[in-house]
Design a protein around this motif. Structure first.
Motif, mmCIF file in Angstrom:
data_model
loop_
_atom_site.group_PDB
_atom_site.id
_atom_site.type_symbol
_atom_site.label_atom_id
_atom_site.label_comp_id
_atom_site.label_asym_id
_atom_site.label_seq_id
_atom_site.Cartn_x
_atom_site.Cartn_y
_atom_site.Cartn_z
ATOM 1 N N LYS A 95 -39.998 25.985 -14.606
ATOM 2 C CA LYS A 95 -40.764 26.052 -15.867
ATOM 3 C C LYS A 95 -42.249 26.097 -15.512
ATOM 4 C CE LYS A 95 -37.781 23.826 -19.268
ATOM 5 N NZ LYS A 95 -37.625 22.677 -20.167
ATOM 6 N N ARG A 104 -29.484 21.609 -19.655
ATOM 7 C CA ARG A 104 -30.842 21.330 -19.163
ATOM 8 C C ARG A 104 -31.630 20.466 -20.153
ATOM 9 N NH1 ARG A 104 -35.009 25.058 -15.653
ATOM 10 N NH2 ARG A 104 -36.704 23.550 -15.672
ATOM 11 N N LYS A 133 -31.790 16.954 -10.714
ATOM 12 C CA LYS A 133 -32.445 18.033 -11.469
ATOM 13 C C LYS A 133 -31.947 19.384 -10.969
ATOM 14 C CE LYS A 133 -36.420 20.114 -13.414
ATOM 15 N NZ LYS A 133 -37.745 20.079 -13.934
ATOM 16 N N ASP A 153 -39.971 16.488 -10.969
ATOM 17 C CA ASP A 153 -39.797 17.230 -12.217
ATOM 18 C C ASP A 153 -40.540 18.566 -12.222
ATOM 19 O OD1 ASP A 153 -38.828 17.720 -14.752
ATOM 20 O OD2 ASP A 153 -40.413 16.634 -15.768
HETATM 21 N N1 GLY Z 1 -39.108 19.053 -17.378
HETATM 22 C C1 GLY Z 1 -37.862 19.398 -17.924
HETATM 23 C C2 GLY Z 1 -37.272 20.638 -17.329
HETATM 24 O O1 GLY Z 1 -37.712 21.083 -16.293
HETATM 25 O O2 GLY Z 1 -36.368 21.197 -17.906
#
Ligand code: GLY
Length: 347
Positions: free
Chosen positions: A138, A222, A208, A132
């Motif tokens: 992010k 997302r 992801k 993650d």
């Molecule tokens: N942890 C959620 C994202 O990276 O959007």
């Protein structure tokens, strides 16, 4: 080295690789930008020396940040940027974050800010960072008004997930990573538990990566990565972070299943599947921390920064996860009662 997986995060001219496998820390130098001459390694004490990569062709400085949420601050970013400047880091050089999610969030934000943005490579040493935090760009720090309230989207130049790191990971940190991993079963609607663990890590990253490639700045899809997070953030706040993020996410997934069921979106068998994944596949058998009050949890959920309008949840359906705004408070209350009743061990 045993089998190595390379997952691509496809973002046009910012496309990068996530290298997953045992011993992959040895690949880190190959991910550095060609022109770079200096490396600023950002890490924490306690990270095993075997996970700090070697850069024989670079001038290397090591910068340790403090342990604990109070160090996830603008003060730490300022100190790092000063240290980078003192070591002569230029905009052609590179930051390498070696650690869990806190380190990669801070290294990423410092890299995004220094010289208005220099490349960063992450070496994720916790399961949560691998599947993650280190992937997707992010970055950020806390301010007194909220967690992760200041930050930037800053995609790494590459990410290393060395599965050897998991062998020395404390059990609680492993559980936190597993809590986040559980959500990918529901995002992808795949029986990820049929995969050997290393492949499951790689597949979680791939899921992801596909979502980030489709919606880098969370304009839509997302947000599905936040499945289970609305209650999780409320639990973290109401326990003053005594319950860790990944643990709270595991509980949040179960609650979200109850809410989906109360709203007629999923069957009770699908609720049971959530319990199977969280309790049996990942062995996470938590109860709600004592002293939590429904009214306060509901208030905190309403204030969650991911809320779009009124209380928004990510909820399951026969077609998959969806963003559901305007969830009725009465449904949340009913689901909380059912959820707490099912979690509490009966004597
Ligand atoms: N942890 C959620 C994202 O990276 O959007």
């Amino acid at each position: 080295m045993s089998e190595m997986n390379r997952v691509t995060v496809d973002l046009g001219d910012r496309t990068y690789s996530v290298v997953v496998g045992h011993g992959t820390v040895a690949e880190t130098a190959s991910l550095l930008p060609e022109k770079s001459k200096r490396v600023a390694v950002v890490t924490q004490s306690g990270i095993p020396a075997s996970l700090i990569p070697h850069f024989p062709n670079h001038q290397v400085t090591i910068h340790e940040i403090g342990i604990g949420e109070e160090h996830k601050s603008l003060t730490t970013i300022a100190a790092l940027c000063s240290a980078f400047a003192q070591s002569g880091l230029t905009r052609n050089d590179v930051v390498v974050g070696v650690g869990g999610g806190m380190v990669t969030d801070i290294a990423g934000f410092a890299a995004a800010s220094y010289h208005r943005g220099i490349p960063v490579v992450h070496v994720a040493t916790s399961l949560l960072a691998m599947i993650d935090a280190a992937v997707g760009g992010k970055t950020g720090v806390n301010i007194p008004e909220g967690k992760n309230l200041v930050g930037a989207y800053w995609q790494p130049h590459g990410v290393i997930c060395d599965l050897d790191a998991l062998e020395s990971l404390p059990a609680r940190e492993m559980r936190c990573g597993l809590g986040e991993m559980a959500k990918y079963h529901f995002i992808a609607r795949e029986n990820l538990d049929e995969l050997p663990f290393a492949q499951r890590v790689a597949r979680s990253i791939e899921i992801k990566a596909e979502i980030v490639a489709a919606d880098e700045r969370e304009g839509g899809v997302r947000a599905l990565l936040n499945y289970g997070h609305t209650l999780a953030h409320a639990i973290e706040i109401e326990t003053n972070f005594a319950m860790a993020h990944g643990e709270a996410v595991a509980l949040g997934l179960l609650f979200a299943a109850h809410l989906g069921h109360v709203m007629g979106r999923i069957t009770s068998e699908r609720v049971d599947e959530h319990y199977r994944v969280v309790n049996e596949v990942y062995g996470i058998d938590l109860v709600m921390p004592s002293g939590l009050v429904a009214d306060r949890l509901i208030d905190a959920m309403g204030r969650d920064k991911k809320a779009l309008e009124s209380i928004t949840f990510i909820l399951d359906s026969a077609e998959g996860l969806e963003i559901v705004p305007g969830v009725r408070e009465s449904d949340i209350r009913t689901a909380l009662t059912e959820f707490v009743g099912r979690l509490t061990p009966r004597v």
